[in-house]
Write a protein that holds these residues in place. Structure first.
Motif, mmCIF file in Angstrom:
data_model
loop_
_atom_site.group_PDB
_atom_site.id
_atom_site.type_symbol
_atom_site.label_atom_id
_atom_site.label_comp_id
_atom_site.label_asym_id
_atom_site.label_seq_id
_atom_site.Cartn_x
_atom_site.Cartn_y
_atom_site.Cartn_z
ATOM 1 N N ILE A 22 46.891 29.323 28.620
ATOM 2 C CA ILE A 22 45.966 30.285 29.268
ATOM 3 C C ILE A 22 45.610 30.166 30.450
ATOM 4 C CG2 ILE A 22 43.995 31.628 28.484
ATOM 5 C CD1 ILE A 22 45.941 31.782 26.267
ATOM 6 N N ILE A 23 45.700 31.378 31.093
ATOM 7 C CA ILE A 23 45.404 31.432 32.523
ATOM 8 C C ILE A 23 44.194 32.263 32.751
ATOM 9 C CG2 ILE A 23 46.107 31.872 35.147
ATOM 10 C CD1 ILE A 23 48.891 31.589 33.964
ATOM 11 N N GLN A 24 43.050 31.954 33.300
ATOM 12 C CA GLN A 24 42.030 32.609 33.693
ATOM 13 C C GLN A 24 41.935 33.109 34.996
ATOM 14 O OE1 GLN A 24 38.642 29.856 32.542
ATOM 15 N NE2 GLN A 24 38.640 31.026 30.383
ATOM 16 N N LYS A 25 41.746 34.436 35.316
ATOM 17 C CA LYS A 25 41.561 35.102 36.577
ATOM 18 C C LYS A 25 40.663 36.092 36.858
ATOM 19 C CE LYS A 25 44.681 37.546 39.973
ATOM 20 N NZ LYS A 25 44.199 36.432 41.140
ATOM 21 N N ASN A 26 40.081 36.075 37.905
ATOM 22 C CA ASN A 26 39.088 37.110 38.321
ATOM 23 C C ASN A 26 39.852 38.326 39.190
ATOM 24 O OD1 ASN A 26 36.915 36.213 37.082
ATOM 25 N ND2 ASN A 26 36.477 34.886 38.821
ATOM 26 N N LEU A 27 40.045 39.338 38.573
ATOM 27 C CA LEU A 27 41.185 40.518 39.349
ATOM 28 C C LEU A 27 40.030 41.263 39.907
ATOM 29 C CD1 LEU A 27 43.690 41.244 39.558
ATOM 30 C CD2 LEU A 27 43.389 43.047 37.610
ATOM 31 N N GLU A 28 40.181 41.416 41.278
ATOM 32 C CA GLU A 28 39.410 42.226 42.095
ATOM 33 C C GLU A 28 39.881 43.704 41.871
ATOM 34 O OE1 GLU A 28 38.256 42.753 46.756
ATOM 35 O OE2 GLU A 28 39.215 40.827 46.405
ATOM 36 N N LEU A 56 54.857 43.165 27.253
ATOM 37 C CA LEU A 56 53.426 42.911 27.569
ATOM 38 C C LEU A 56 52.294 43.528 26.824
ATOM 39 C CD1 LEU A 56 51.300 42.158 30.034
ATOM 40 C CD2 LEU A 56 51.702 44.293 30.927
ATOM 41 N N THR A 57 51.270 42.708 26.452
ATOM 42 C CA THR A 57 50.342 43.273 25.674
ATOM 43 C C THR A 57 48.869 43.340 26.281
ATOM 44 O OG1 THR A 57 51.411 42.938 23.585
ATOM 45 C CG2 THR A 57 49.162 43.160 23.452
ATOM 46 N N VAL A 58 48.220 44.350 26.360
ATOM 47 C CA VAL A 58 47.018 44.398 26.900
ATOM 48 C C VAL A 58 45.907 44.458 25.877
ATOM 49 C CG1 VAL A 58 45.292 45.352 28.503
ATOM 50 C CG2 VAL A 58 47.738 45.313 28.939
ATOM 51 N N VAL A 59 44.943 43.459 25.687
ATOM 52 C CA VAL A 59 43.886 43.387 24.451
ATOM 53 C C VAL A 59 42.632 43.770 25.246
ATOM 54 C CG1 VAL A 59 43.172 42.013 22.799
ATOM 55 C CG2 VAL A 59 45.450 41.783 23.371
ATOM 56 N N LEU A 60 42.060 44.690 24.667
ATOM 57 C CA LEU A 60 40.715 44.844 25.121
ATOM 58 C C LEU A 60 39.596 44.362 24.000
ATOM 59 C CD1 LEU A 60 40.715 48.799 25.947
ATOM 60 C CD2 LEU A 60 41.240 46.940 27.580
ATOM 61 N N ASP A 61 38.379 44.300 24.601
ATOM 62 C CA ASP A 61 37.469 43.213 23.522
ATOM 63 C C ASP A 61 38.101 41.768 23.644
ATOM 64 O OD1 ASP A 61 35.607 45.174 22.578
ATOM 65 O OD2 ASP A 61 37.461 46.190 21.665
ATOM 66 N N GLU A 62 38.225 41.424 24.848
ATOM 67 C CA GLU A 62 38.761 40.228 25.105
ATOM 68 C C GLU A 62 37.968 38.970 24.649
ATOM 69 O OE1 GLU A 62 38.816 36.178 27.167
ATOM 70 O OE2 GLU A 62 37.256 37.722 27.494
ATOM 71 N N ARG A 121 45.134 50.866 33.838
ATOM 72 C CA ARG A 121 46.297 51.396 34.330
ATOM 73 C C ARG A 121 46.826 51.074 35.628
ATOM 74 N NH1 ARG A 121 46.095 57.632 35.405
ATOM 75 N NH2 ARG A 121 45.241 56.543 37.230
ATOM 76 N N ASP A 122 46.269 51.155 36.532
ATOM 77 C CA ASP A 122 46.574 50.957 37.952
ATOM 78 C C ASP A 122 46.401 49.559 38.472
ATOM 79 O OD1 ASP A 122 47.206 53.626 37.789
ATOM 80 O OD2 ASP A 122 45.696 54.219 38.910
ATOM 81 N N GLU A 123 45.644 48.993 37.649
ATOM 82 C CA GLU A 123 45.447 47.339 38.554
ATOM 83 C C GLU A 123 45.732 46.312 37.492
ATOM 84 O OE1 GLU A 123 42.084 48.304 41.751
ATOM 85 O OE2 GLU A 123 41.043 47.819 39.675
ATOM 86 N N VAL A 124 45.519 46.338 36.192
ATOM 87 C CA VAL A 124 45.890 45.130 35.441
ATOM 88 C C VAL A 124 47.153 45.356 35.004
ATOM 89 C CG1 VAL A 124 45.384 44.416 32.937
ATOM 90 C CG2 VAL A 124 43.357 45.149 34.114
ATOM 91 N N ILE A 125 47.658 46.400 34.792
ATOM 92 C CA ILE A 125 49.284 46.439 34.176
ATOM 93 C C ILE A 125 50.069 46.242 35.613
ATOM 94 C CG2 ILE A 125 50.964 48.024 33.429
ATOM 95 C CD1 ILE A 125 49.012 49.459 31.526
ATOM 96 N N PHE A 126 49.571 46.876 36.796
ATOM 97 C CA PHE A 126 50.297 46.655 37.925
ATOM 98 C C PHE A 126 50.297 45.185 38.300
ATOM 99 C CE2 PHE A 126 50.381 46.116 42.610
ATOM 100 C CZ PHE A 126 51.617 46.761 42.757
ATOM 101 N N TYR A 127 49.161 44.684 38.090
ATOM 102 C CA TYR A 127 49.201 43.165 38.556
ATOM 103 C C TYR A 127 50.229 42.284 37.627
ATOM 104 C CZ TYR A 127 47.506 38.353 38.723
ATOM 105 O OH TYR A 127 47.546 36.921 38.787
ATOM 106 N N MET A 128 50.148 42.533 36.245
ATOM 107 C CA MET A 128 50.925 41.715 35.430
ATOM 108 C C MET A 128 52.385 41.990 35.760
ATOM 109 S SD MET A 128 48.887 39.875 33.878
ATOM 110 C CE MET A 128 49.964 39.420 32.546
ATOM 111 N N GLU A 129 52.657 43.456 35.847
ATOM 112 C CA GLU A 129 54.111 43.609 35.952
ATOM 113 C C GLU A 129 54.673 43.022 37.261
ATOM 114 O OE1 GLU A 129 55.134 47.426 33.548
ATOM 115 O OE2 GLU A 129 54.505 47.849 35.499
#
Length: 385
Positions: A22-28, A56-62, A121-129
């Motif tokens: 598990i990697i923890q990151k603060n995404l600006e 890739l799976t994006v889970v809300l309510d982390e 849409r534009d930051e989380v998914i873009f960062y992961m991809e």
């Protein structure tokens, strides 16, 4: 109850065993004008295999959904029921629900929720991809009001989300009109596969059950090609247990194409096919697995055996060579492709060609393989020592 508890304990055990990944990151974020914490689960083998891509799976309510989803994802991949996944959990503002809020008068997202939507849409998914080796298959997971939020991704002109998993959804009162305005027919025109999972539950209020039922029936009635609507009803007195049951049930359906051929799949899609159609079905199944999930599996032997009788018994076995060629095309290291081609030549009394093909197949086998001796007996039987 004991069985369910043991399942949950096993899931938690699996998750704890992989917690070091598990990697923890603060995404600006430009859209949120702040940093937002995300947790990233990297599956076992990611570093060792530098070529393979992962869904890739994006889970809300982390805070709680992330652990539960990852535990199930690990279990399903270990049982070969789903591909290994990269999972990112996104933390949310819980104080006022600003990330998932909507106007109660029209169902539209508030400005803060729209910013969070764009952040995903534009930051989380873009960062992961751009940072990790992801396959084209993207899943969004939300529960309650966050499930309502992810339905808004259906409005995108480009259908880039493959799977929408809405757990214990709390939809807006305007969900029906919103779905009708999203031009969902676009999914039927895509050369891709999509899933929309919702669960209802006897633990919900009568009004909520009615609303979810209407959404489920409305979507199911569209009959769109490649847009699979999964309407689930979970009989449980607790919304928490409904959530814990819904996730594995959703994974079972969303990744059903990845799993080996089940009796249900065989009876529904395969048993009445002609040999060439059965061969094409199996080939397309594995090509789709590789395209969607980045998993080059070869072909599972059990799936080969699942359609073997169709190839042998129909059309006098004349399609054995086509069967073997298909196996070699997708899984060239497998001796089974050579075996079926050899069997085709043998049935046609072309003994020298049969011996040659059996020898090629035997040469691919590990001498320690318990099936190696039986394979070699074909060569001896035809006098090809």
């Amino acid at each position: 109850m004991i069985k369910k508890s043991l399942t949950l304990l096993f899931i938690l055990f699996c998750f704890c065993g992989f917690s070091q990944k598990i990697i923890q990151k603060n995404l600006e974020s430009t859209f949120l004008n702040t940093t937002r914490s995300i947790n990233i689960y990297i599956p076992e083998g990611y570093v060792k295999d530098s070529i393979k891509n992962y869904p890739l799976t994006v889970v809300l309510d982390e805070d709680y959904m992330f652990d539960l989803y990852v535990g199930n994802a690990v279990l399903f991949s270990k049982k070969d029921k789903a591909p290994k996944q990269i999972v990112v959990g996104v933390s949310m503002k819980d104080s006022k629900g600003e990330d998932i809020s909507y106007n109660i008068n029209n169902g539209q997202l508030t400005s803060s929720a729209q910013n969070f939507y764009t952040f995903i849409r534009d930051e989380v998914i873009f960062y992961m991809e751009s940072t990790y080796r992801t396959s084209p298959f993207i899943t969004l997971v939300g529960q309650g009001y966050s499930a309502n939020l992810i339905t808004h991704f259906l409005q995108e002109d480009t259908a880039f989300i493959n799977s929408f998993i809405c757990i214990n959804p709390s939809f807006s009162d305007f969900i029906g009109g919103e779905l009708q305005s999203y031009n969902l027919s676009k999914f039927g025109r895509e050369d891709n596969t999509f899933y929309f999972y919702t669960n209802n539950s006897t633990s919900f209020s009568t009004d909520k059950q009615t609303q979810i039922d209407q959404v489920q029936k409305g979507l199911a009635g569209l009959g769109l090609k490649n847009f699979n609507i999964i309407n689930d009803i979970i009989d449980t007195p607790s919304s928490i247990s409904a959530m814990s049951e819904a996730i594995p049930r959703a994974l079972t359906k969303v990744f059903e194409v990845y799993s080996g051929i089940t009796k249900e799949e065989y009876d529904k899609n395969i048993k009445d096919l002609a040999p060439l159609d059965a061969i094409s079905y199996l080939e397309n199944k594995y090509l789709e697995i590789e395209f969607l999930f980045g998993s080059s599996l070869g072909i599972r032997e059990n799936d080969i055996y699942a359609i073997e009788n169709i190839i042998i018994e129909k059309e006098n076995g004349d399609r054995l060579r086509d069967f073997g060629k298909m196996i070699l095309k997708i899984f060239p290291s497998s001796p089974l492709g050579d075996y079926y081609i050899g069997r085709y030549y043998e049935s046609g009394k072309m003994i020298k060609k049969a011996i040659t093909q059996y020898k090629i197949g035997y040469g691919k086998m590990d001498p320690a393989d318990p099936n190696a001796d039986a394979f070699y007996e074909n060569i001896l039987r035809l006098g090809g020592q």
